[in-house]
Design an enzyme around this catalytic site. Structure first.
Site, PDB file in Angstrom:
ATOM      1  N   ARG A   1      11.518  -9.979   5.473  1.00  0.00           N
ATOM      2  CA  ARG A   1      12.216  -8.689   5.572  1.00  0.00           C
ATOM      3  C   ARG A   1      13.359  -8.746   6.581  1.00  0.00           C
ATOM      4  NH1 ARG A   1       6.848  -4.978   6.351  1.00  0.00           N
ATOM      5  NH2 ARG A   1       6.069  -5.071   4.207  1.00  0.00           N
TER       6      ARG A   1
ATOM      7  N   ARG B   1      -1.184 -10.432  13.249  1.00  0.00           N
ATOM      8  CA  ARG B   1      -1.592  -9.158  12.645  1.00  0.00           C
ATOM      9  C   ARG B   1      -2.571  -9.392  11.502  1.00  0.00           C
ATOM     10  NH1 ARG B   1       3.800  -6.619  10.692  1.00  0.00           N
ATOM     11  NH2 ARG B   1       2.519  -5.040   9.696  1.00  0.00           N
TER      12      ARG B   1
ATOM     13  N   ARG C   1     -11.601   1.848   9.090  1.00  0.00           N
ATOM     14  CA  ARG C   1     -11.109   0.513   9.403  1.00  0.00           C
ATOM     15  C   ARG C   1     -12.244  -0.407   9.851  1.00  0.00           C
ATOM     16  NH1 ARG C   1      -5.091   0.294  11.405  1.00  0.00           N
ATOM     17  NH2 ARG C   1      -4.783   0.508   9.181  1.00  0.00           N
TER      18      ARG C   1
ATOM     19  N   ARG D   1      12.842  -7.388  12.327  1.00  0.00           N
ATOM     20  CA  ARG D   1      12.055  -6.625  13.304  1.00  0.00           C
ATOM     21  C   ARG D   1      11.052  -7.548  13.986  1.00  0.00           C
ATOM     22  NH1 ARG D   1      10.647  -2.995   9.192  1.00  0.00           N
ATOM     23  NH2 ARG D   1      12.159  -1.321   8.974  1.00  0.00           N
TER      24      ARG D   1
ATOM     25  N   LYS E   1       0.820  -1.225   0.000  1.00  0.00           N
ATOM     26  CA  LYS E   1       0.000   0.000   0.000  1.00  0.00           C
ATOM     27  C   LYS E   1       0.851   1.270   0.000  1.00  0.00           C
ATOM     28  CE  LYS E   1      -2.591  -0.400   3.491  1.00  0.00           C
ATOM     29  NZ  LYS E   1      -3.343   0.364   4.481  1.00  0.00           N
TER      30      LYS E   1
END
Ligand SMILES: [Zn+2]
Length: 207
Positions: A123, A166, A84, A155, A13
């Site tokens: 990542r 998530r 949301r 991370r 996004k």
């Protein structure tokens, strides 16, 4: 034109929103930016964010309302991170109606669960600011930064179990919102598995 951009974590996004606002000359209204701004002057929001708690609908809606009253919004906007929930979407509709405005399209960048997990959990970052991906942008030497030779880290937010949580939260929260925009005829499904430039082409073609 007024647009909403939606998509799960890992859908790309960030990249697409930059391209969209540049192409259409509209303003980018991200809740991330709004929260950062509000934090400076609003003690309630500042405390909520610091505690890591979810910010109640009412506060988010008021914040969006204030932002949508500013003049620059007249040239068109891209909402990112808001609404949301269905309740927030209905509040947004009321808000826009009273200002004689409307949403022209809702772009939903769709990426399947496992692809999103792969994109995010791969990542790796370096303290110098460089970022990598074990599959898509691998460093020359595994686990080491090309620039400074430091050890790359993952991370906490990018760890696979955290990513799965998530995505679960996103799915539960957002599915009803997608159905809502489908029912209003505004939803545009974009295949997020395509390349960045193809995704942007599809968005342009649908706008
Ligand atoms: Zn580095």
């Amino acid at each position: 034109m007024n647009y909403i951009l939606m998509g799960p974590p890992g859908a790309g996004k960030g990249t697409q929103s930059k391209k969209i606002v540049e192409k259409f000359g509209i303003v980018h209204l991200s809740t991330g930016d709004m929260f950062r701004e509000a934090k400076k002057s609003d003690e309630v929001i500042s405390k909520l964010l610091a505690s890591g708690q979810l910010v109640p609908d009412e506060i988010v809606v008021n914040m969006a309302k204030k932002r949508l009253e500013k003049d620059d919004v007249k040239k068109g906007f891209l909402l990112d991170g808001f609404p949301r929930t269905v309740n927030q979407a209905q509040e947004l509709d009321k808000m826009l109606k009273s200002e004689n405005m409307k949403i022209d399209a809702v772009f939903f960048i769709d990426v399947c669960f496992e692809e999103a997990v792969k994109r995010i959990s791969g990542r790796r970052v370096c303290s110098c600011g460089a970022s990598y991906h074990v599959d898509f942008i691998p460093p020359k030497v595994e686990g080491k930064c090309d620039g400074c030779n430091c050890e790359l880290i993952q991370r906490n937010d990018d760890k696979e179990n955290v990513v799965r949580d998530r995505l679960d939260v996103y799915e539960k929260q957002t599915r009803p919102l997608i159905d809502y925009y489908k029912s209003t005829g505004l939803l545009v499904n974009i295949d997020g598995l395509k390349s960045e430039s193809e995704v942007f082409e599809d968005i342009k073609n649908a706008s």
